[in-house]
Design an enzyme around this catalytic site. Structure first.
Site, short mmCIF file in Angstrom:
data_model
loop_
_atom_site.label_atom_id
_atom_site.label_comp_id
_atom_site.label_asym_id
_atom_site.label_seq_id
_atom_site.Cartn_x
_atom_site.Cartn_y
_atom_site.Cartn_z
N LYS A 186 8.44 -10.94 -4.90
CA LYS A 186 7.26 -11.81 -4.97
C LYS A 186 7.11 -12.38 -6.38
O LYS A 186 6.81 -13.56 -6.56
CB LYS A 186 6.01 -11.03 -4.55
CG LYS A 186 5.97 -10.82 -3.04
CD LYS A 186 4.97 -9.80 -2.56
CE LYS A 186 5.19 -9.55 -1.06
NZ LYS A 186 4.36 -8.49 -0.50
N GLN B 151 -0.02 -4.39 -2.35
CA GLN B 151 1.16 -4.05 -1.54
C GLN B 151 0.86 -2.81 -0.68
O GLN B 151 0.45 -1.78 -1.18
CB GLN B 151 2.35 -3.78 -2.48
CG GLN B 151 3.67 -3.58 -1.77
CD GLN B 151 4.15 -4.84 -1.04
OE1 GLN B 151 4.11 -5.94 -1.56
NE2 GLN B 151 4.59 -4.66 0.20
N ASP C 136 -2.72 -12.78 1.69
CA ASP C 136 -2.00 -12.11 2.78
C ASP C 136 -2.67 -12.39 4.14
O ASP C 136 -2.11 -12.11 5.18
CB ASP C 136 -2.04 -10.58 2.55
CG ASP C 136 -0.72 -10.05 2.00
OD1 ASP C 136 0.31 -10.72 2.20
OD2 ASP C 136 -0.74 -8.96 1.39
#
Ligand code: NDP
Length: 281
Positions: free
Chosen positions: A52, A96, A119
């Site tokens: 990322k 995460q 997300d």
């Protein structure tokens, strides 16, 4: 012989588009920024976070990493999220997953501002996905849709089957196909006639988490097969949920693993971060 839809190729196109749009934003004085939080030292999470960060550098985003020790408390994590929520220069916040067991994932997801939830896991963004009026696309399913569009595949009126009903892949995947007028069936571990249902699919999406689960006898001749799975086979080699060697000769289109849906997820994350920065601008 199936046409192989390359996630490397499609994701490179998406990243190039994001990079160009990022340059335009920067010219207006807005520099998109993504904060990535990682708690503990799970090796798979570390690989994802590094990828990322690399993608952010490629498209020209500011990226900040917060690598917290495994024993971080819920309070400390929520406090960091609160600080990032208030930062003007941070457009996207990503924590995460999975988190260490003592941390409450749901509370963490809820704490991220829906405006920075790149997300698209916050209940408010999940609700918007359901309605079809979204700010942020769910990254993995959106990546699958991008591959479908790239290959010029029409979804409308097609019989679509999604194996898997997780909140991050299966359910939003079904919604995106439905929004494009597919006739959608969602299968899961209690589905009784899985082979029968899958072999009627024009478009089959596998998001099961079981290596080489989808065999040739579950696939219709000429179907479009999209493999979301990231697994290790008996030799420790990366593989998908689809038995590629068996299924590829039968399918019209197929995505490989690796080099399929995986790179798309990160490209769509970049797209969401850009969208958040555009909203700020
Ligand atoms: P989950 O484990 O959350 O969900 C798996 C789903 O598969 C569940 O709905 C489960 O049913 C269903 N399932 C399990 N066994 C069977 C079976 N025998 N028959 C039918 N359905 C079954 O996984 P995720 O959705 O998070 O991920 C799925 C896969 O995608 C994993 O390999 C993961 O690594 C990968 N992934 C890849 C990403 C990418 O970027 N390419 C991103 C996210 C995930 P039930 O609900 O009944 O238990």
């Amino acid at each position: 012989m199936a046409v192989i839809i390359s996630g490397k190729e499609v994701s490179a196109k998406v990243r190039a588009e994001v990079k160009e749009a990022c340059e335009q934003l920067k010219a207006k004085g807005v520099n998109p920024g993504l904060a990535v939080i990682i708690v503990g030292d799970d090796p798979a999470s570390r690989v994802y976070v590094n990828n990322k960060k690399k993608a952010c550098a490629e498209v020209g985003f500011l990226s900040e990493e917060y690598a917290l020790p495994a024993e971080t408390t819920q309070e400390e994590l929520l406090e960091l999220i609160d600080r990032l929520n208030k930062r003007e220069d941070i457009d996207g916040i990503l924590c995460q997953l999975p988190l260490p067991k003592h941390l409450d994932e749901k509370a963490v997801i809820n704490a991220i501002s829906p405006l920075k939830d790149v997300d698209a896991f916050h209940p408010s963004n999940v609700g918007k996905i359901m309605i079809g009026d979204y700010d942020f696309l769910p990254c993995t399913p959106a990546g699958v849709m991008e591959m479908i569009h790239f290959a010029g595949i029409e979804v409308s009126g097609k019989n679509c089957v999604v194996i898997g009903r997780s909140n991050i892949v299966g359910k939003p995947m079904a919604m995106l196909l439905l929004h494009e007028n597919g006739t959608v069936t969602i299968c899961h571990s209690r589905t009784k006639n899985l082979k029968e249902v899958c072999s009627a699919a024009d478009i089959l999406v596998a998001a099961v988490g079981k290596p080489k689960f989808v065999k040739a006898d579950m696939v219709k001749e000429g179907a479009v097969v999209l493999d979301v799975g990231i697994n290790r086979d008996e030799n420790g080699k990366l593989c998908g949920d689809v038995d590629f060697a068996e299924v590829e000769p039968k399918a019209a289109y197929i995505t490989p693993v690796p080099g399929g849906v995986g790179p798309m997820t990160i490209a769509m994350l970049m797209k969401n971060t850009l969208k958040a920065a555009q909203n700020r601008a």
